[in-house]
Design a protein around this motif. Structure first.
Motif, PDB file in Angstrom:
ATOM      1  N   ARG A   1     -55.382   4.775 -29.693  1.00 32.64           N
ATOM      2  CA  ARG A   1     -55.523   5.262 -31.068  1.00 32.64           C
ATOM      3  C   ARG A   1     -55.832   4.120 -32.025  1.00 32.64           C
ATOM      4  O   ARG A   1     -56.721   4.216 -32.875  1.00 32.64           O
ATOM      5  CB  ARG A   1     -54.238   5.978 -31.494  1.00 32.64           C
TER       6      ARG A   1
ATOM      7  N   ARG B   1     -59.838   6.904 -24.140  1.00 36.07           N
ATOM      8  CA  ARG B   1     -59.067   8.060 -23.714  1.00 36.07           C
ATOM      9  C   ARG B   1     -58.114   7.636 -22.613  1.00 36.07           C
ATOM     10  O   ARG B   1     -58.302   6.580 -21.976  1.00 36.07           O
ATOM     11  CB  ARG B   1     -59.977   9.178 -23.189  1.00 36.07           C
TER      12      ARG B   1
ATOM     13  N   ARG C   1     -46.717  16.928 -21.947  1.00 36.62           N
ATOM     14  CA  ARG C   1     -47.709  17.503 -22.854  1.00 36.62           C
ATOM     15  C   ARG C   1     -47.068  17.921 -24.174  1.00 36.62           C
ATOM     16  O   ARG C   1     -47.667  17.755 -25.249  1.00 36.62           O
ATOM     17  CB  ARG C   1     -48.397  18.698 -22.195  1.00 36.62           C
TER      18      ARG C   1
ATOM     19  N   ALA D   1     -48.095  16.379 -27.871  1.00 41.50           N
ATOM     20  CA  ALA D   1     -48.460  17.216 -29.015  1.00 41.50           C
ATOM     21  C   ALA D   1     -47.582  16.886 -30.227  1.00 41.50           C
ATOM     22  O   ALA D   1     -48.073  16.802 -31.363  1.00 41.50           O
ATOM     23  CB  ALA D   1     -48.335  18.690 -28.650  1.00 41.50           C
TER      24      ALA D   1
ATOM     25  N   GLY E   1     -48.729  13.746 -31.897  1.00 44.66           N
ATOM     26  CA  GLY E   1     -50.095  13.736 -32.410  1.00 44.66           C
ATOM     27  C   GLY E   1     -51.064  12.921 -31.589  1.00 44.66           C
ATOM     28  O   GLY E   1     -52.167  12.612 -32.052  1.00 44.66           O
ATOM     29  N   LEU E   2     -50.684  12.602 -30.353  1.00 46.41           N
ATOM     30  CA  LEU E   2     -51.557  11.810 -29.477  1.00 46.41           C
ATOM     31  C   LEU E   2     -52.213  12.652 -28.390  1.00 46.41           C
ATOM     32  O   LEU E   2     -52.935  12.124 -27.545  1.00 46.41           O
ATOM     33  CB  LEU E   2     -50.760  10.663 -28.838  1.00 46.41           C
ATOM     34  N   ASP E   3     -51.964  13.947 -28.410  1.00 49.62           N
ATOM     35  CA  ASP E   3     -52.446  14.809 -27.338  1.00 49.62           C
ATOM     36  C   ASP E   3     -53.964  14.889 -27.261  1.00 49.62           C
ATOM     37  O   ASP E   3     -54.520  15.190 -26.198  1.00 49.62           O
ATOM     38  CB  ASP E   3     -51.858  16.214 -27.466  1.00 49.62           C
ATOM     39  N   ASP E   4     -54.652  14.603 -28.365  1.00 46.19           N
ATOM     40  CA  ASP E   4     -56.119  14.662 -28.330  1.00 46.19           C
ATOM     41  C   ASP E   4     -56.726  13.520 -27.532  1.00 46.19           C
ATOM     42  O   ASP E   4     -57.907  13.568 -27.171  1.00 46.19           O
ATOM     43  CB  ASP E   4     -56.686  14.655 -29.751  1.00 46.19           C
ATOM     44  N   LEU E   5     -55.913  12.506 -27.223  1.00 49.23           N
ATOM     45  CA  LEU E   5     -56.402  11.346 -26.480  1.00 49.23           C
ATOM     46  C   LEU E   5     -56.033  11.389 -25.003  1.00 49.23           C
ATOM     47  O   LEU E   5     -56.525  10.580 -24.218  1.00 49.23           O
ATOM     48  CB  LEU E   5     -55.830  10.046 -27.074  1.00 49.23           C
TER      49      LEU E   5
ATOM     50  N   THR F   1     -55.283  13.357 -21.265  1.00 46.95           N
ATOM     51  CA  THR F   1     -55.436  14.440 -20.301  1.00 46.95           C
ATOM     52  C   THR F   1     -54.500  14.177 -19.136  1.00 46.95           C
ATOM     53  O   THR F   1     -54.524  13.082 -18.555  1.00 46.95           O
ATOM     54  CB  THR F   1     -56.881  14.523 -19.765  1.00 46.95           C
TER      55      THR F   1
END
Length: 220
Positions: free
Chosen positions: A99, A105, A120, A124, A127-131, A133
């Motif tokens: 970030r 990623r 997971r 969430a 706020g790091l879940d978008d980075l 998998t």
């Protein structure tokens, strides 16, 4: 000038503090598991061990996490791969650095569905879940399906599988890439350590004395 460190945000720091506190019960849980199945646990498959230790964090240390954060900030990898996400403590350090780099990623792997789901939720909440998998299942299978280069590799899953995972990913590891393995004091990591410490295999390797030791190897 503003200096950003996502590790210091309330969401991430509180999540790390909570999980490190919960991880203090690991030893008691592990002892209970061994006592319940003393003869069968040592010979159990990775899946059976993961199921048995679904409550155990087995985390990286805070200092180890800070080292990972610094390494990621320095080398700015596009794709970070983590073998052994567990509840996601180490992943938070990796993703926070990604970030703050503004690019990249994190791909994590986890054999336990319960741990993957808990991780997971934490990602969430921070706020790091978008980075991030998280791939569920055997990493030797799930990582084989991921395309592209591996620009930073953290090996912190079952120690006897660290070498097979490295060998699986080696064709996608370019010269200059860092590979980090945690817990060098554990006997099961021996074959991996022998491999990366042998110059004939194409690594320059050094042991960093943080907690149980981290092996930092540069692909030559």
């Amino acid at each position: 000038m503003t200096h950003t460190n996502t590790l210091n945000t309330p969401e991430v720091s509180s999540a790390l503090n909570r999980m490190f506190a919960e991880a203090e019960g690991d030893a008691a849980i592990s002892e209970r598991i061994r006592a319940a199945r003393p003869d069968s646990y040592a010979s159990a498959s990775p899946r059976e061990q993961a199921d048995a230790k679904a409550e155990v964090y087995m985390p990286i240390s805070a200092r180890g996490g800070q080292l990972l954060y610094n390494l990621i900030r320095a080398v700015r990898p596009a794709t970070v791969v983590e073998f052994g996400t567990s509840f996601g403590i180490s992943t938070l350090y990796l993703a926070a650095a990604v970030r703050d780099n503004g690019t990249g990623r994190v791909i994590g792997t986890e054999l336990s569905p319960a741990k993957a789901a808990a991780a997971r939720r934490t990602f969430a909440e921070t706020g790091l879940d978008d980075l991030i998998t998280v791939l569920e299942g055997d990493a030797r299978e799930s990582l084989a399906e991921v395309s592209g280069s591996v620009d930073f590799l953290l090996l912190d899953g079952w120690k006897d599988l660290c070498l097979p995972v490295l060998e699986l990913l080696e064709p996608r590891i370019a010269p200059g890439t860092l590979v980090v393995a945690d817990d060098v004091n554990l006997t099961a990591l021996g074959p991996y350590l022998a491999y990366v410490r042998d110059a004939a295999n194409g690594y320059q390797s050094v042991t960093f004395p943080v907690e149980d030791g981290m092996e930092i190897s540069c692909r030559l």
